[in-house]
Write an enzyme that holds these catalytic residues in place. Sequence first.
Site, PDB file in Angstrom:
ATOM      1  N   HIS A 307       9.711  -0.164  -3.143  1.00  0.00           N
ATOM      2  CA  HIS A 307       9.740  -0.924  -1.890  1.00  0.00           C
ATOM      3  C   HIS A 307       9.459   0.018  -0.736  1.00  0.00           C
ATOM      4  O   HIS A 307       9.877   1.179  -0.732  1.00  0.00           O
ATOM      5  CB  HIS A 307      11.110  -1.583  -1.693  1.00  0.00           C
ATOM      6  CG  HIS A 307      11.114  -2.657  -0.655  1.00  0.00           C
ATOM      7  ND1 HIS A 307      11.256  -2.380   0.692  1.00  0.00           N
ATOM      8  CD2 HIS A 307      10.989  -4.015  -0.739  1.00  0.00           C
ATOM      9  CE1 HIS A 307      11.230  -3.507   1.372  1.00  0.00           C
ATOM     10  NE2 HIS A 307      11.063  -4.508   0.538  1.00  0.00           N
ATOM     11  N   ASP A 364      10.332  -9.117  -4.749  1.00  0.00           N
ATOM     12  CA  ASP A 364       9.051  -9.808  -4.840  1.00  0.00           C
ATOM     13  C   ASP A 364       8.639 -10.011  -6.297  1.00  0.00           C
ATOM     14  O   ASP A 364       8.021 -11.027  -6.642  1.00  0.00           O
ATOM     15  CB  ASP A 364       7.964  -9.024  -4.099  1.00  0.00           C
ATOM     16  CG  ASP A 364       8.268  -8.880  -2.621  1.00  0.00           C
ATOM     17  OD1 ASP A 364       8.552  -9.906  -1.990  1.00  0.00           O
ATOM     18  OD2 ASP A 364       8.233  -7.752  -2.102  1.00  0.00           O
TER      19      ASP A 364
END
Length: 428
Positions: A307, A364
């Site tokens: 991330h 995600d």
Amino acid sequence: MSDNKVILNYDGKAFEYPIIESTIGDRGIDISKLRDQTGLITLDLGYKNTGATISDITYLDGDNGELYYRGYPIEQIAEKSNFTEVIYLLLNGSLPTSDQFAGFEKGIKKYNFVADEMKRLIDVFPRSAHPMGVLSSLTSALTAFNPKAVDVTSKEDMDHAAEMLIAKFSHLCAWTYRKKMGLSINHGDDSLNYVENFYKMCFRRPNQEFHLDPVVVGALDKLLILHADHEQNCSTSTVRMVGSAHTGLFASVSAGISALWGPLHGGANQAVIEMLEMIEKDGGNVAKYVEKAKNKDDNFRLMGFGHRVYKNFDPRATIIKKAADDILNSLGIEDKALDIARQLERVALEDEYFVSRKLYPNVDFYSGIIYRALGIPTEMFTVMFALGRLPGWISQWKEMRLHNDPIGRPRQVYQGAQKRDYVEMNQR
């Protein structure tokens, strides 16, 4: 540098700038007088080290993998709360009592409809239109049908606008989905809570009895909670920037939707599914793509791992992983792309290359899996993201207005041509 100020030595002079304390996390240097005193401005491309506001809504620590809503750890909120309660928390700063919650829910349901004229607008869009373009347009159009909801000088009107937008936005998201799928539009059901109502508006089929699947509702609830706010990200900063011009809430959120549309921001879970489909089309050889990801000379990157903000792990991913497992087990879906996702997940959690680099599956990755399992088209993923992020956008917009933040107006370092005289065209 002392504990409460920074001293800048420049051009033979010393200038002092106070430290702005934080409750937790980064402190700030107040440089509001820097240009007046020195003639200098700061240059910070992408604002990576620039605090644009003082906020008490969300705290994010990427190094330690921490995310708090109004001081409450996301792990506790996701386990014990529901999305409507989180909306109340973000908007008002504290968890509601049972009476406050009931009143808040009642206020939202009061606007659990959208004007008939809005249906004519959505009819104009072709099915090929990108859902985010449709959603942004419909959200902006709400201003025309609700002109009294945009007075940014009145707290009462701001709260009214927030209540109205929360109720109607779920309709716009559901209608956008129905448009994409070629289905007739559904209306709200006041007997259901916020997430159940959205679920029914999306998935109820004509001439069929509708049943709420508690596993699906629970997964959607958690996904929306986990996306509810994420500090000063691109779309949130856009909402605040647009709102700083005293632009109304609907138009400000419409701008935020457009920012979220960008593939570097809200499109990450869509990129996960597109990657899985690419691997599937290439024969489903997961090992091949794992090796490609390890090869620094190969342009291939595994989407949904690591991330940009969380340098250790994404705390939201741990929470949503269970929901993804529950969905896949409950629905009994056979899908090669989702099988590939599970293989990649095992590699990322066990392979030393990924573990040592902390390239864990992020939110995600799992949200993309859930949306695919529910039959939601990849182009709709960012619309789902927008529905979850709505309370954060509204809370940040409201906070900015209550603080009376000045209009956003960044500076620049100019490196273009110096002053020069105009030359007539026939002399050039």
